[in-house]
Design a protein around this motif. Sequence first.
Motif, PDB file in Angstrom:
ATOM      1  N   TYR A  99       0.848  -1.207   0.000  1.00  0.00           N
ATOM      2  CA  TYR A  99       0.000   0.000   0.000  1.00  0.00           C
ATOM      3  C   TYR A  99       0.879   1.251   0.000  1.00  0.00           C
ATOM      4  O   TYR A  99       0.685   2.154  -0.808  1.00  0.00           O
ATOM      5  N   ALA A 100       1.866   1.267   0.888  1.00  0.00           N
ATOM      6  CA  ALA A 100       2.772   2.417   0.987  1.00  0.00           C
ATOM      7  C   ALA A 100       3.576   2.579  -0.305  1.00  0.00           C
ATOM      8  O   ALA A 100       3.764   3.704  -0.789  1.00  0.00           O
ATOM      9  N   ALA A 101       4.022   1.478  -0.885  1.00  0.00           N
ATOM     10  CA  ALA A 101       4.807   1.526  -2.117  1.00  0.00           C
ATOM     11  C   ALA A 101       3.978   2.062  -3.280  1.00  0.00           C
ATOM     12  O   ALA A 101       4.445   2.898  -4.063  1.00  0.00           O
ATOM     13  N   VAL A 102       2.733   1.614  -3.398  1.00  0.00           N
ATOM     14  CA  VAL A 102       1.840   2.074  -4.472  1.00  0.00           C
ATOM     15  C   VAL A 102       1.543   3.559  -4.298  1.00  0.00           C
ATOM     16  O   VAL A 102       1.589   4.320  -5.263  1.00  0.00           O
ATOM     17  N   LEU A 103       1.276   3.965  -3.068  1.00  0.00           N
ATOM     18  CA  LEU A 103       0.998   5.384  -2.798  1.00  0.00           C
ATOM     19  C   LEU A 103       2.196   6.246  -3.190  1.00  0.00           C
ATOM     20  O   LEU A 103       2.037   7.268  -3.861  1.00  0.00           O
ATOM     21  N   LEU A 104       3.386   5.817  -2.815  1.00  0.00           N
ATOM     22  CA  LEU A 104       4.594   6.582  -3.135  1.00  0.00           C
ATOM     23  C   LEU A 104       4.799   6.656  -4.651  1.00  0.00           C
ATOM     24  O   LEU A 104       5.099   7.721  -5.192  1.00  0.00           O
ATOM     25  N   LYS A 105       4.585   5.538  -5.336  1.00  0.00           N
ATOM     26  CA  LYS A 105       4.747   5.490  -6.796  1.00  0.00           C
ATOM     27  C   LYS A 105       3.753   6.432  -7.480  1.00  0.00           C
ATOM     28  O   LYS A 105       4.122   7.210  -8.364  1.00  0.00           O
ATOM     29  N   LEU A 106       2.481   6.380  -7.068  1.00  0.00           N
ATOM     30  CA  LEU A 106       1.456   7.247  -7.654  1.00  0.00           C
ATOM     31  C   LEU A 106       1.742   8.720  -7.353  1.00  0.00           C
ATOM     32  O   LEU A 106       1.548   9.577  -8.214  1.00  0.00           O
ATOM     33  N   THR A 107       2.201   9.000  -6.137  1.00  0.00           N
ATOM     34  CA  THR A 107       2.521  10.376  -5.747  1.00  0.00           C
ATOM     35  C   THR A 107       3.636  10.917  -6.632  1.00  0.00           C
ATOM     36  O   THR A 107       3.535  12.022  -7.174  1.00  0.00           O
ATOM     37  N   GLU A 108       4.676  10.115  -6.774  1.00  0.00           N
ATOM     38  CA  GLU A 108       5.829  10.509  -7.589  1.00  0.00           C
ATOM     39  C   GLU A 108       5.422  10.773  -9.036  1.00  0.00           C
ATOM     40  O   GLU A 108       5.774  11.788  -9.631  1.00  0.00           O
ATOM     41  N   LYS A 109       4.644   9.853  -9.599  1.00  0.00           N
ATOM     42  CA  LYS A 109       4.220   9.948 -10.995  1.00  0.00           C
ATOM     43  C   LYS A 109       3.388  11.216 -11.223  1.00  0.00           C
ATOM     44  O   LYS A 109       3.622  11.957 -12.182  1.00  0.00           O
ATOM     45  N   SER A 137      -5.434  11.174   3.795  1.00  0.00           N
ATOM     46  CA  SER A 137      -4.710  12.448   3.671  1.00  0.00           C
ATOM     47  C   SER A 137      -3.384  12.464   4.443  1.00  0.00           C
ATOM     48  O   SER A 137      -2.408  13.040   3.973  1.00  0.00           O
ATOM     49  N   GLU A 138      -3.336  11.815   5.613  1.00  0.00           N
ATOM     50  CA  GLU A 138      -2.075  11.807   6.391  1.00  0.00           C
ATOM     51  C   GLU A 138      -0.988  11.068   5.618  1.00  0.00           C
ATOM     52  O   GLU A 138       0.163  11.507   5.572  1.00  0.00           O
ATOM     53  N   LEU A 139      -1.363   9.948   5.012  1.00  0.00           N
ATOM     54  CA  LEU A 139      -0.389   9.159   4.250  1.00  0.00           C
ATOM     55  C   LEU A 139       0.070   9.913   3.002  1.00  0.00           C
ATOM     56  O   LEU A 139       1.238   9.851   2.624  1.00  0.00           O
ATOM     57  N   ILE A 140      -0.867  10.643   2.381  1.00  0.00           N
ATOM     58  CA  ILE A 140      -0.525  11.426   1.186  1.00  0.00           C
ATOM     59  C   ILE A 140       0.475  12.511   1.573  1.00  0.00           C
ATOM     60  O   ILE A 140       1.475  12.722   0.880  1.00  0.00           O
ATOM     61  N   SER A 141       0.224  13.176   2.697  1.00  0.00           N
ATOM     62  CA  SER A 141       1.134  14.237   3.164  1.00  0.00           C
ATOM     63  C   SER A 141       2.537  13.688   3.383  1.00  0.00           C
ATOM     64  O   SER A 141       3.521  14.310   2.978  1.00  0.00           O
ATOM     65  N   ASP A 142       2.623  12.515   4.016  1.00  0.00           N
ATOM     66  CA  ASP A 142       3.933  11.888   4.254  1.00  0.00           C
ATOM     67  C   ASP A 142       4.631  11.577   2.930  1.00  0.00           C
ATOM     68  O   ASP A 142       5.828  11.839   2.774  1.00  0.00           O
ATOM     69  N   ALA A 143       3.878  11.027   1.987  1.00  0.00           N
ATOM     70  CA  ALA A 143       4.453  10.681   0.681  1.00  0.00           C
ATOM     71  C   ALA A 143       4.920  11.935  -0.049  1.00  0.00           C
ATOM     72  O   ALA A 143       5.999  11.951  -0.654  1.00  0.00           O
ATOM     73  N   LEU A 144       4.125  13.004   0.014  1.00  0.00           N
ATOM     74  CA  LEU A 144       4.496  14.268  -0.634  1.00  0.00           C
ATOM     75  C   LEU A 144       5.768  14.850  -0.007  1.00  0.00           C
ATOM     76  O   LEU A 144       6.610  15.396  -0.725  1.00  0.00           O
ATOM     77  N   GLU A 145       5.886  14.731   1.310  1.00  0.00           N
ATOM     78  CA  GLU A 145       7.096  15.210   1.995  1.00  0.00           C
ATOM     79  C   GLU A 145       8.323  14.465   1.476  1.00  0.00           C
ATOM     80  O   GLU A 145       9.345  15.084   1.173  1.00  0.00           O
ATOM     81  N   GLN A 146       8.205  13.140   1.367  1.00  0.00           N
ATOM     82  CA  GLN A 146       9.322  12.328   0.862  1.00  0.00           C
ATOM     83  C   GLN A 146       9.730  12.765  -0.540  1.00  0.00           C
ATOM     84  O   GLN A 146      10.907  12.919  -0.828  1.00  0.00           O
ATOM     85  N   ILE A 147       8.750  12.995  -1.387  1.00  0.00           N
ATOM     86  CA  ILE A 147       9.006  13.381  -2.780  1.00  0.00           C
ATOM     87  C   ILE A 147       9.630  14.791  -2.829  1.00  0.00           C
ATOM     88  O   ILE A 147      10.605  15.002  -3.556  1.00  0.00           O
ATOM     89  N   ALA A 148       9.046  15.716  -2.079  1.00  0.00           N
ATOM     90  CA  ALA A 148       9.534  17.097  -2.076  1.00  0.00           C
ATOM     91  C   ALA A 148      10.969  17.162  -1.570  1.00  0.00           C
ATOM     92  O   ALA A 148      11.799  17.901  -2.102  1.00  0.00           O
ATOM     93  N   ASN A 149      11.275  16.367  -0.544  1.00  0.00           N
ATOM     94  CA  ASN A 149      12.629  16.367   0.010  1.00  0.00           C
ATOM     95  C   ASN A 149      13.624  15.743  -0.962  1.00  0.00           C
ATOM     96  O   ASN A 149      14.779  16.145  -1.010  1.00  0.00           O
TER      97      ASN A 149
END
Length: 152
Positions: A99-109, A137-149
Amino acid sequence: MLSAILKLRQFCAYQERSHQETRYKCLELGLRGNEVDEAIAELIAENFLNEERFAKAYAGGKFRIKQWGRKKILMELKQKQVSAYCIKKGMEEIDADDYAAVLLKLTEKKYESLKGEIPMKRKYKTMQYLLQRGFESELISDALEQIANKAV
């Protein structure tokens, strides 16, 4: 009634069905009142219809194939009038790491697809996209932080 039962067996054998979908199919085939309940009881007894199995297949499939988030899957199962117990069992089909991996992949894309936008708008649009897909939304925020950083 017999030909309707045969058609219902095929209907349920083709893919997992919810009780609600099967009830609608019964009505479509001309069954009414007690006949519908009897047909559904027979399908359950013959193991053609199993709500827990349906919930597991539905949740797992929508996550793996369509990459939906938990909230969207949960809403859809509720809309299909699946019991709370079966929904819980279905949601257990979604592995937390996947779940976390898919969210991160979709966020990045999505974030990458918005290169021309200003950073704030980029984050907002990515957030909206992922919320529509049913992610929390909390998980999305975390994923966005990872991508932005990573981008900095």
